[in-house]
Design a protein around this motif. Structure first.
Motif, short mmCIF file in Angstrom:
data_model
loop_
_atom_site.label_atom_id
_atom_site.label_comp_id
_atom_site.label_asym_id
_atom_site.label_seq_id
_atom_site.Cartn_x
_atom_site.Cartn_y
_atom_site.Cartn_z
N LEU A 73 0.79 -1.24 0.00
CA LEU A 73 0.01 -0.13 -0.08
C LEU A 73 0.80 1.26 0.00
N HIS A 74 2.30 1.20 -0.11
CA HIS A 74 3.00 2.45 0.11
C HIS A 74 2.98 3.26 -1.20
N GLU A 75 2.58 2.72 -2.26
CA GLU A 75 2.40 3.40 -3.42
C GLU A 75 1.58 4.67 -3.39
N MET A 76 0.45 4.48 -2.60
CA MET A 76 -0.66 5.69 -2.63
C MET A 76 0.20 6.88 -1.54
N GLU A 77 1.14 6.46 -0.83
CA GLU A 77 1.77 7.09 0.13
C GLU A 77 2.15 8.83 -0.53
N THR A 78 2.39 8.49 -1.82
CA THR A 78 2.91 9.77 -2.62
C THR A 78 1.64 10.74 -3.01
N TYR A 79 0.39 10.08 -3.37
CA TYR A 79 -0.53 10.81 -3.43
C TYR A 79 -1.12 11.41 -2.12
N LYS A 80 -1.03 10.70 -1.18
CA LYS A 80 -1.41 11.17 0.21
C LYS A 80 -0.39 12.52 0.61
N LEU A 81 0.69 12.45 0.25
CA LEU A 81 1.81 13.33 0.80
C LEU A 81 1.21 14.74 -0.07
N ALA A 82 1.04 14.46 -1.56
CA ALA A 82 0.42 15.60 -2.52
C ALA A 82 -0.88 16.23 -1.72
N ALA A 83 -1.76 15.40 -1.37
CA ALA A 83 -2.89 16.08 -0.82
C ALA A 83 -2.71 16.80 0.48
N ALA A 84 -1.60 16.17 1.42
CA ALA A 84 -1.34 17.06 2.46
C ALA A 84 -0.61 18.48 2.21
N LYS A 85 0.04 18.36 1.09
CA LYS A 85 0.66 19.74 0.46
C LYS A 85 -0.40 20.71 0.00
#
Length: 531
Positions: A73-85
């Protein structure tokens, strides 16, 4: 050196634990945090997890701590960090770590919501919640824009995220989402209004049943998470009379029931006499002298044409214990790691009910509108939509109800009712023709497998108004003359085939023995029959 480093690491962990304890005790919690927080995010019970793990384990994105460290599930961490920004841009000149610091104040409340102990320190847990909440809010905002919803709802990745969002083990608290929106909008009222609009849009997309009337507004402050909100929009609030289960009145017997009970007792007595006589005959046939006498003629006439088939038939009827012993031997390898079998309630299928004259009519309401009218012989059921996300939604709603400490299992009982009346794809087809099932799956067979795969809840399922409907349907169906005739023949005619076969085999055996005797001795001379 290794022992020294491990000792220092252990000392550091102890020091960090001590600092967290002191800080937790020294902090002055807000008034709302002093209220006892019930557990609302549970581990799926193993009895349910074994039936279909993919319906309970997120496949694309992890929300919250339960599945956070799964490498797939780590692949989605990039999208989650982009949402946080992107969330940081809406924080009105505040830094993202300011949001994290605000969430750290709610650490005891966050931990109290989870059933499993969380092996994270307070700062790590706050960062995790802030990032996941940013991603989830950005995803939910799609349902505030109808055009975007229509575009993304057709994407397979979007449906995968939808299924992950409603999984019981993949929930985060709604008060965290409210806190993030409150900081962004500088008002708790506007934050709640925006959150309710997004959750209502999500419920419309995911709910297999028609959601509640929009005039009935759900207070998000009382909902624990997204799955809880979805459950409250689907399942009606019941009165005490609808929740209570009436106790049977065994001691109260009306005068009109006396002849009926007398006839019933007489029939039971005859049935017991029949069973006892059959046991006596069976015991005599299984005795050693009877077995010798029955096997001896077989050896004499075994070479005659067609006798081999009769020999196998008699062995199967007279000596079935050999087959039973073979079938009773346990298979130690086949039953390993198998899920518990799904149980069905005792109710006829849709096809059988239609044959007995029952009419199915879709209702305009929710589960509380399920009724059966014996006067018009009408079964009212709510319209249910089946699509690619329905199985996950149904299973996680059942898991949530089964895990809660209190409350009637209304939705679980509804799934058991549908599981009971749907046996084959023909049942799905008939309900589809009546407008009760709107099937968007590949086939009716897949829809039937969906309902038949729903296993019974791990808790006792008793809902008074649904149990009354089931009782009324069974009472009407079982008292139909054609159903009674079918049951009579099945129980006393078809069910007596072993006894009839036994009598026929004995008669054939006697005739064969007599024929063999006549072939050796002149029967006409002994019986003085003139040719």
């Amino acid at each position: 050196m290794a022992s020294i480093s491990s000792t220092s690491a252990s000392h550091f962990d102890e020091l960090r634990w001590l600092i967290n304890i002191r800080r937790s005790l020294a902090e002055e919690l807000e008034e709302e945090e002093e209220i006892e927080v019930p557990v609302s995010i549970f581990n799926v019970p193993k009895a349910l997890m074994l039936t279909d793990p993919e319906s309970y384990v997120p496949q694309l994105v992890a929300l919250g701590p339960y599945h956070y460290w799964r490498p797939e599930l780590h692949e989605m961490e990039t999208y989650k960090l982009a949402a946080a920004k992107r969330t940081q841009k809406h924080l009105q000149c505040l830094q993202f770590h300011t949001l994290v610091e605000n969430l750290m104040r709610f650490e005891p409340r966050i931990r109290a919501c989870y059933h499993k102990y969380l092996h994270f320190d307070g700062e790590t847990l706050a960062w995790m919640m802030a990032i996941d909440a940013s991603f989830l809010l950005e995803f939910l905002q799609i349902y505030g824009i109808r055009q975007g919803k229509k575009t993304l709802s057709r994407m397979s990745a979007h449906n995968s995220i939808l299924r992950d969002v409603v999984m019981l083990e993949n929930q985060i608290q709604l008060f965290i989402l409210r806190k993030v929106l409150e900081i962004q909008n500088s008002s708790l009222e506007s934050a709640d209004e925006l959150l309710v609009s997004m959750l209502n849009g999500l419920s419309k997309e995911l709910s297999p049943l028609r959601t509640m009337d929009h005039s009935v507004k759900i207070d998000v402050s009382t909902c624990a998470h997204v799955l809880n909100f979805l459950h409250d929009t689907i399942v009606p609030k019941l009165d005490e009379e609808q929740c209570e289960t009436s106790e049977p009145e065994d001691n109260k017997t009306s005068d009109s029931q006396v002849p009926k009970q007398l006839l019933s007792e007489s029939w039971n007595l005859v049935s017991r006499m029949k069973r006892n006589s059959f046991r006596i005959i069976k015991a005599l046939l299984h005795s050693r002298p009877a077995r010798v006498l029955l096997k001896l003629p077989l050896k004499i006439v075994s070479n005659l044409p067609g006798i081999l088939i009769l020999k196998q038939l008699i062995k199967h009827v007279f000596f079935p214990q050999d087959n039973e012993e073979r079938e009773a031997k346990p298979d130690h390898g086949s039953g390993r790691n198998k899920p518990p079998p799904a149980e069905e309630i005792a109710i006829p299928s849709v096809e059988d009910l239609l044959k007995s004259g029952v009419r199915f009519i879709p209702t305009n309401g929710n589960i509380s509108k399920i009724t059966f009218d014996p006067n018009t012989v009408t079964f009212h059921l709510p319209t249910v939509t089946l699509d690619i996300n329905t199985k996950v939604v149904l299973r996680n709603l059942v898991a949530y109800e089964a895990s809660k400490a209190s409350g009637p299992l209304v939705f679980t009982r509804y799934t058991e009712l549908m599981n009971g009346i749907i046996d084959t794809e023909q049942d799905v087809k008939l309900l589809s023709e009546k407008g009760i099932i709107l099937n968007h799956l590949k086939s009716d067979e897949e829809a039937a497998e969906l309902w038949n795969g729903m296993s019974k809840s791990i808790r006792l399922t008793k809902v008074a108004f649904l149990d009354k409907v089931i009782e009324d349907v069974n009472k009407y169906h079982n008292y139909r003359w054609n159903v009674k005739a079918r049951k009579f023949f099945k129980q006393y005619v078809y069910g007596s085939w072993q006894l009839l076969t036994l009598l026929a085999a004995i008669m054939i055996l006697i005739l064969l023995t007599f024929q063999t005797f006549c072939s050796v001795y002149s029967c006409s001379r002994v019986l003085r029959i003139q040719a």
